[in-house]
Structure formats: structure tokens, C-alpha cells
Write an enzyme that holds these catalytic residues in place. Structure first.
Site, PDB file in Angstrom:
ATOM      1  N   ARG A  32      78.758  56.340 -65.256  1.00  0.00           N
ATOM      2  CA  ARG A  32      78.035  56.850 -66.590  1.00  0.00           C
ATOM      3  C   ARG A  32      76.510  56.570 -66.374  1.00  0.00           C
ATOM      4  NH1 ARG A  32      80.157  52.251 -67.178  1.00  0.00           N
ATOM      5  NH2 ARG A  32      79.072  50.529 -68.346  1.00  0.00           N
ATOM      6  N   CYS A  68      81.817  48.063 -74.684  1.00  0.00           N
ATOM      7  CA  CYS A  68      82.236  49.223 -73.539  1.00  0.00           C
ATOM      8  C   CYS A  68      83.091  48.244 -72.750  1.00  0.00           C
ATOM      9  CB  CYS A  68      81.269  50.161 -72.898  1.00  0.00           C
ATOM     10  SG  CYS A  68      79.640  49.502 -73.203  1.00  0.00           S
TER      11      CYS A  68
END
Ligand SMILES: [Zn+2]
Length: 367
Positions: A96, A213
Site C-alpha cells: 500500500r 493496521c
């Protein structure tokens, strides 16, 4: 004159003729070309671009949101960007974090160093500086002063409250941005004009913050969407188009398709923006040991920098798995992996117990 030179000069002269009469709005030919699609957008125009070129911003944290936001800003052509980050690139970031690649992860480059390199290659007109540092109450004034805007690229609320305290106390705008799993949030904070992060979140600190996360994961699309929303507001601020700011908290979930826009009320008793009690900036609230949330502990107890080459020679006779680059030194002491930075910080992977990390720090790095 070579024939092929003529159309280019003709187009240069045409473009010159189109220059606005206000000399403050003058964009040279290279800038006209580079930013033409942005200046054609009427709400920005050449005058907005000129303001953007004279503006500066600092991004705190260069994870996924910070990486995407910094790339968008540098391509848009602000004058000066500083990227602060305490971490190094790991393979798990690449899904990401759009600025980094496999070579950065293989070399364990600090994100600030890799980001500086990539961003300078994207747009050489922008002055880009990457700084490897862990923002805390001791260095916040030094690292955040002198910028028109602060952007949130962090992964933790301690740093966000510190940035909020600094921004409110110094009267500078900042943009909150966060994402986890498939969900994200962003809001512009303008001291004196809007509610602040403490108005929004302070009563809820400690609730739900264990979700990071590192525990529930995060999708590439949400971080890049939130970074885009953050930079759209940044462009309004930096081009002098404050009237276009929507003034709302935007939340989105790319998995369920739920998007919300909420007007946040100001807390009339807010610690930060009403009572001006800057607990985080004063260093009263921030722990010196940070739990990074991924089975690791960060220790930062030294006030001075560390000589990594000297540490390497000291450890080499007893530790076989020792790797280093210009910015950090990494070694294994089973079952732990230790990464030491030149600013004296160390991250201990394989434990969440600060006592274990402190003891390893004292044993291998010293005071
Ligand atoms: Zn407030």
C-alpha cells in the site's frame, strides 16, 4: 535556426503573450508546461499555482497516507516539502505504500530517505527534505516550525495529539488523516476557525485505539483515497482558496461503500483549542516507550546521537547476524530482532514488554 526549434519558440511566445498583467502571477515557461492541467482548472488558475509554488508543508509520518500525500503534493508543485518519519521500509509496507519498492525494503532504507529520493526524482522544482526522526514533545517545535501546513501521515494518536497541540498553539493549520482496515477519516483543523482533534476525539481516547493496521490490516485503496481527500484540502489551503474548504469530517469505507460527511461541533470546554492546555506538547502525556503495535517496542532514552559504526565494531565479535546501512544497524539476538537508528532509538521486534526492551537496550546499545 533548426526547423524543429520554430514551433517551440512560437508556442513560447504565444504563452508569454497570455501572461496575466499582474507580475506576481508570472509562471515561467517550464512551470506553465508542467502544471498546465492544474492551472487550467479555474479555481486554481495561474495565480493559485504561483501561491502553491511559494508554499511549504511538512508531512508527519511517511507510511501509506504520507507516501501518497507527499507524491500528490510534490507533483502538484508546492515550494518546499519536509517528510518526517522514524521507520524503515519493510516488505509488508509495499502492498500500500506507493513510494517504496522491493529494493528499499531489501536495503531496509529509512522511509524518509527513500521518500526524499523518489520525490526529488518526481519533480526537481520542489525542495524536498526527508528527516529520519521520531517526533516527540522535545523536538516538535524544531521540526514543525516554519511551514504553512502540517499533514498527518502518522499511525498513532499520541503523535496526532502532539501535532494538534503544536498547531493550535502556533496558529498553523493541519489536516488529520487516518485509515485502518477498509475505513478512513480526514478533517482540516484551522486554529481559531474550526474544531480541533481534541474536540473530536479526546473523550474517546483509549476506546478502539487498539485497532491498528498491524492487528486488523489495511487496504491500499482506503489509504490512497484518504490521502487524496487530504491533499485536495491541502491544495485549497496552499493556493489561498480557503473559501472552498468544505469544513467537514469525511469518513469512508471502501468495502461497504459507505461515505459520510459530518459537521463536527466545537467542544466548548476543549482542553486544546478552548482552554489552551497543551499537555502533549509539554511532554506530560507522551510515553517515552512506544508500543508500535506489531509485536515490538521502541525505546528512545538517549538524548544524544549514536555512532553506528562504533556500535557495529563493538557488537561484531559477539553477534554474527549484523547488518547495517548508512542510517541504521540491525541484528538478531534470538528470539528478538533489534534495529538501532543513528538518533539513538531502537526498535525491538519479538516482544511487547518494555522491560525486556529496556534490558536489551542497556545490554547491547548502552546509555
Ligand atoms: Zn478543540
Amino acid at each position: 535556426m533548426p526547423r524543429e526549434g520554430r514551433p517551440r519558440i512560437a508556442s513560447l511566445l504565444r504563452n508569454r503573450a497570455r501572461q496575466p498583467s499582474n507580475p506576481d502571477c508570472y509562471l515561467d515557461y517550464a512551470h506553465q508546461e508542467k502544471y498546465s492541467r492544474q492551472t487550467l482548472f479555474a479555481p486554481i488558475g495561474p495565480e493559485g499555482q504561483q501561491r502553491l509554488l511559494a508554499s511549504s508543508a511538512v508531512i508527519v509520518g511517511c507510511g501509506a497516507i504520507g507516501a501518497a500525500a507527499s507524491a500528490l503534493l510534490v507533483r502538484a508543485g508546492l515550494g518546499r516539502l519536509c517528510v518526517l518519519d522514524r521507520d524503515f521500509v519493510e516488505p509488508s509496507n509495499l502492498q500500500r505504500q506507493m513510494l517504496f519498492d522491493e529494493a528499499d525494503a531489501r536495503d531496509a532504507l529509512p522511509k524518509a530517505v527513500a521518500a526524499q529520493r523518489k520525490l526529488r526524482a518526481m519533480n526537481s522544482s520542489v525542495s524536498v527534505e526527508g528527516i529520519v526522526a521520531d517526533l516527540d514533545s522535545r523536538n516538535a517545535e524544531e521540526l514543525l516550525t516554519g511551514f504553512d501546513l502540517i499533514l498527518d501521515g502518522t499511525d498513532n494518536f499520541e503523535t496526532r495529539f502532539l501535532v494538534n497541540d503544536f498547531a493550535i498553539s502556533s496558529g498553523k493549520p493541519w489536516i488529520y488523516a487516518a485509515a485502518v482496515a477498509s475505513y478512513g477519516l480526514t478533517m482540516v483543523i484551522q486554529p481559531g476557525l474550526t474544531p480541533c482533534l481534541a474536540c473530536l476525539l479526546e473523550s474517546e481516547v483509549g476506546r478502539g485505539l487498539e485497532e491498528t493496521c498491524d492487528t486488523v490490516g489495511v487496504l491500499g485503496p482506503i489509504v490512497n483515497l484518504i490521502a487524496s481527500l487530504e491533499v485536495a484540502e491541502a491544495l485549497k489551503l496552499l493556493t489561498g482558496r480557503e473559501a472552498a474548504l468544505h469544513g467537514r469530517l469525511i469518513s469512508c469505507d471502501v468495502w461497504t461503500g459507505r461515505f459520510q460527511s459530518i459537521r463536527v461541533p466545537r467542544n466548548p470546554a476543549c482542553r486544546a483549542c478552548v482552554r489552551r492546555d497543551f499537555t502533549w506538547l509539554a511532554g506530560e502525556a507522551q510515553p517515552h516507550v512506544t508500543l508500535c503495535g506489531r509485536d515490538s517496542v521502541q525505546i528512545h532514552e538517549r538524548a544524544r546521537a549514536l555512532d553506528l559504526a562504533a556500535l557495529r565494531s563493538r557488537l561484531a565479535p559477539t553477534i554474527s547476524d549484523l547488518r547495517s546501512n548508512d542510517f541504521l544497524l540491525r541484528f538478531r539476538v534470538a528470539p528478538y530482532e533489534v534495529t538501532v537508528f543513528a538518533d539513538g532509538r531502537a526498535v525491538f521486534k519479538g516482544t511487547t514488554d518494555p522491560a525486556v526492551a529496556r534490558s536489551l537496550y542497556a545490554r547491547y546499545i548502552g546509555s
